[in-house]
Enzyme design. Structure first.
Site, short mmCIF file in Angstrom:
data_model
loop_
_atom_site.label_atom_id
_atom_site.label_comp_id
_atom_site.label_asym_id
_atom_site.label_seq_id
_atom_site.Cartn_x
_atom_site.Cartn_y
_atom_site.Cartn_z
N SER A 183 -21.82 8.84 -0.59
CA SER A 183 -22.41 9.72 0.43
C SER A 183 -23.93 9.80 0.37
O SER A 183 -24.56 10.23 1.33
CB SER A 183 -21.82 11.12 0.30
OG SER A 183 -22.18 11.67 -0.94
N HIS A 211 -15.48 9.43 3.49
CA HIS A 211 -16.63 9.12 4.35
C HIS A 211 -16.43 7.81 5.13
O HIS A 211 -17.29 7.43 5.92
CB HIS A 211 -17.92 9.00 3.54
CG HIS A 211 -18.54 10.33 3.22
ND1 HIS A 211 -19.16 11.10 4.17
CD2 HIS A 211 -18.63 11.01 2.06
CE1 HIS A 211 -19.62 12.20 3.61
NE2 HIS A 211 -19.30 12.18 2.33
N LYS A 242 -13.76 15.45 8.02
CA LYS A 242 -14.97 14.71 8.40
C LYS A 242 -14.72 14.01 9.74
O LYS A 242 -14.54 14.70 10.73
CB LYS A 242 -15.36 13.76 7.26
CG LYS A 242 -15.79 14.55 6.03
CD LYS A 242 -16.42 13.73 4.93
CE LYS A 242 -17.00 14.64 3.86
NZ LYS A 242 -16.37 14.52 2.54
C1 LIG Z 1 -15.89 15.41 1.43
C2 LIG Z 1 -15.23 14.67 0.37
C3 LIG Z 1 -14.12 15.18 -0.31
C4 LIG Z 1 -13.62 16.58 -0.08
O1 LIG Z 1 -12.96 16.67 1.15
P1 LIG Z 1 -12.41 18.10 1.62
O2 LIG Z 1 -11.25 17.77 2.49
O3 LIG Z 1 -13.54 18.76 2.34
O4 LIG Z 1 -12.02 18.84 0.40
C5 LIG Z 1 -13.51 14.38 -1.25
N1 LIG Z 1 -13.95 13.15 -1.53
C6 LIG Z 1 -15.05 12.63 -0.91
C7 LIG Z 1 -15.50 11.25 -1.25
C8 LIG Z 1 -15.71 13.38 0.05
O5 LIG Z 1 -16.78 12.86 0.64
#
Ligand SMILES: *Cc1c(COP(=O)(O)O)cnc(C)c1O
Length: 402
Positions: A183, A211, A242
């Site tokens: 990220s 992501h 996301k």
């Molecule tokens: C955002 C993210 C998470 C967490 O996701 P949520 O559903 O918001 O708990 C887990 N792993 C990665 C790589 C992320 O970018």
């Protein structure tokens, strides 16, 4: 009793503030989208949400969620295995498996839970987990909860991964774990090389596609599509928070027996509520939409290309990216904060990151593109970057001639 503890907390909080690490929250008063309104009344263009496909405020998803509210009510009031499973949960699990070309799926309240609950039921003290150094916090925490021997390799460094795999040969089973897209840099994990090493050194593979799902690969099927490795990952985790609508929810999808075991033993699944039916219904509508058309992915990919081309020719230094994340490098921590503050005055909302979130001397502004952006949003963004870049001496004056 609280007195001493209160003093202790007040001091720690003051230390966080002093170190410049205190996190403030900006309050939105509109729906999430390309243009948002914040509580100061200012309207800004948003380049820091994970709303990659612009689905956070999508009419089709909202309408599916509203319908499910009427047909299935508001909440489940139960964990899945007691009486918290609806037909919508089962349908969404099936559709996610179809989307990724996997055998079965298990839903969680969040991907944080999916990662928190995936290792402990599957890997024991005889086994090895080999984890990328930049993996998400939820993977790190999930690994901590299990007794497997831990190995770590430098981010996307295949020589180091090979070395760790050699060191891990004494263990019974090996599991390589990686984010699909990292990220902070927006780089994609080199999955083709990981698959080759996993075959050579007899290892399972897990990818967190949080992501990358919906974003990477021609049709947004994630890194397994990008590297033509569909079916090669044993475990894929991801989020509905996301690109997939942005509400809430996570999942693990993969080999049948793995998912079956998680349903029996994964603690965040067994001991936490199921997602609301309206979220499952919107998820189903989201996958249906992606199976019908590739419009949003195409638009997102065009937007990313457009932004990268424009920001480079404006004279900025960016990290190479094949995701929707573009790191505009400023290298200096204070500069990254001043830069982001000035961009906000120009109506562009982005976040500047610096140590310890990213390595020292690599402070940057992270720009997240979305299919919700129109070219004029991106033009405004690059124009603001250029203006602020000159004001703060990041850009030489003569770059205007380009
Ligand atoms: C955002 C993210 C998470 C967490 O996701 P949520 O559903 O918001 O708990 C887990 N792993 C990665 C790589 C992320 O970018």
């Amino acid at each position: 009793m609280y007195n001493n503890f209160q003093k202790h907390l007040q001091k720690e909080l003051a230390d966080i503030r002093e170190a410049g690490l205190y996190k403030n929250e900006r309050i939105l008063t509109s729906a999430q989208g390309a243009e948002i309104k914040v509580s100061t009344g200012q309207q800004v263009i948003n380049f820091c949400a994970n709303n990659y496909l612009g689905l956070s405020n999508n009419k089709e998803l909202i309408s599916a969620a509203k319908k499910a509210l009427d047909s299935h009510g508001y909440g489940m009031s139960s964990v899945r295995f007691i009486c918290g499973t609806s037909d919508l949960h089962k349908e969404l699990e099936k559709k996610i498996a179809e989307f990724f070309g996997t055998e079965d799926t298990i839903l969680y309240a969040a991907c944080f839970d999916a990662n928190g609950g995936v290792f402990e039921p599957l890997m024991g003290e005889e086994d090895a987990i080999i984890s990328d150094s930049l993996n998400h916090a939820s993977i790190i925490d999930g690994v901590r909860l299990c007794k497997a021997v831990r190995y770590r390799y430098n981010n996307a460094d295949m020589d180091d991964l090979e070395k760790q795999l050699k060191d891990a040969q004494a263990q019974r089973f090996r599991l390589i774990v990686t984010d699909g897209v990292f990220s902070m840099d927006g780089n994609v994990t080199p999955l083709d090389k990981i698959v080759a090493l996993a075959e050579k050194y007899n290892s399972l593979i897990m990818i967190d596609e949080s992501h990358s799902a919906g974003v990477v690969g021609k049709t947004g099927r994630g890194v397994t599509e990008q590297f033509n490795c569909r079916g090669k990952a044993d475990i894929i985790t991801g989020t509905l928070g996301k690109a997939f609508g942005g509400a809430i929810g996570g999942f693990t999808t993969g080999r049948k027996e793995i998912i079956e075991m998680l349903r029996q033993r994964s603690r965040p699944y067994l001991f936490s509520n199921s997602i609301p039916p309206l979220v499952a219904a919107a998820g189903i509508a989201m996958i249906d939409m992606m199976s019908r058309t590739n419009e949003l992915q195409d638009k997102l990919h065009r937007n990313v290309e457009y932004f990268m081309k424009k920001i480079k020719s404006a004279g900025f230094d960016i990290k190479p990216s094949s995701s929707a994340i573009v790191a505009v490098m400023l290298y200096d921590a204070k500069l990254s904060q001043d830069f982001a503050a000035k961009l906000l005055e120009e109506g562009i909302y982005v976040i500047g990151f610096y140590f310890p979130v990213v390595p020292k001397e690599t402070a940057r502004i992270r720009v997240q593109l979305s299919a919700a952006h129109e070219l004029e949003h991106i033009d405004k963004c690059v124009a603001a970057f250029t203006k602020v870049g000159k004001e703060l001496g990041v850009l030489k004056m003569d770059t205007t001639l380009k």
